[in-house]
Design an enzyme around this catalytic site. Sequence first.
Site, PDB file in Angstrom:
ATOM      1  N   LYS A 121       0.825  -1.205   0.160  1.00  0.00           N
ATOM      2  CA  LYS A 121       0.089  -0.002   0.018  1.00  0.00           C
ATOM      3  C   LYS A 121       1.058   1.000   0.108  1.00  0.00           C
ATOM      4  CE  LYS A 121      -2.055   1.497   3.686  1.00  0.00           C
ATOM      5  NZ  LYS A 121      -3.089   1.664   4.879  1.00  0.00           N
ATOM      6  N   ASP A 139      -6.297   0.599   0.249  1.00  0.00           N
ATOM      7  CA  ASP A 139      -6.411   0.827   1.714  1.00  0.00           C
ATOM      8  C   ASP A 139      -8.024   0.168   2.091  1.00  0.00           C
ATOM      9  OD1 ASP A 139      -8.526   2.828   0.390  1.00  0.00           O
ATOM     10  OD2 ASP A 139      -7.468   4.357   1.748  1.00  0.00           O
TER      11      ASP A 139
END
Length: 211
Positions: A121, A139
């Site tokens: 991420k 996310d």
Amino acid sequence: MTKKQRALEVIERLKKEYPDAGCTLDYDQAWKLLVSVRLAAQCTDARVNVVVEGLYDRYPDINALADADVDDIEAIVRPCGLGRSKARDISACMKMIRDEYGGKVPDDFDALLKLPGVGRKSANLIMGDVFGKPAIVTDTHCIRLVNRIGLVDGIKEPKKVEMALWKIIPPEEGSDFCHRLVYHGRDVCTARTKPHCDVCCLADICKKAGV
């Protein structure tokens, strides 16, 4: 409507709804975004933006932060939660950037993943926002929304969601698309309350609208 067709329509509608959507973490250099995204784990971006001001006042560059005592870093970042582990990662990350990359954040995805405290991420966020390269940041907002909308089917593992989205999201759209999902997830397709489907620009093409 295929998943790819739905994805393209979602992208266009979110562009109109959130034309200026971008990263909600404040930064003016790549290494600062690395610090902020590590601090943002289980913490709001708004709080991170306040905390890092004190951190950068004390340690204004990579070298200063790399030389800083981990206990001193922890004392400053503690309001973000998980202070000890975040301080250790930030310290080790800055040391590695200084010692192995000449003080510059690498623009290679695999190299970013080798930095302490950096996962997929975070690496995707750096690649998209700092270097303007194709990126998909999975996310919690992204994972929740793409499942609800029907772009993926019951996939919750971040990497698997990322891989599924790469198949249907044009590479040049990925980074901005994920930022817009964050805005939409906070304002409309919320997690802790019932989604506001009555005001959602995607309601007529969303798999779970009104559910």
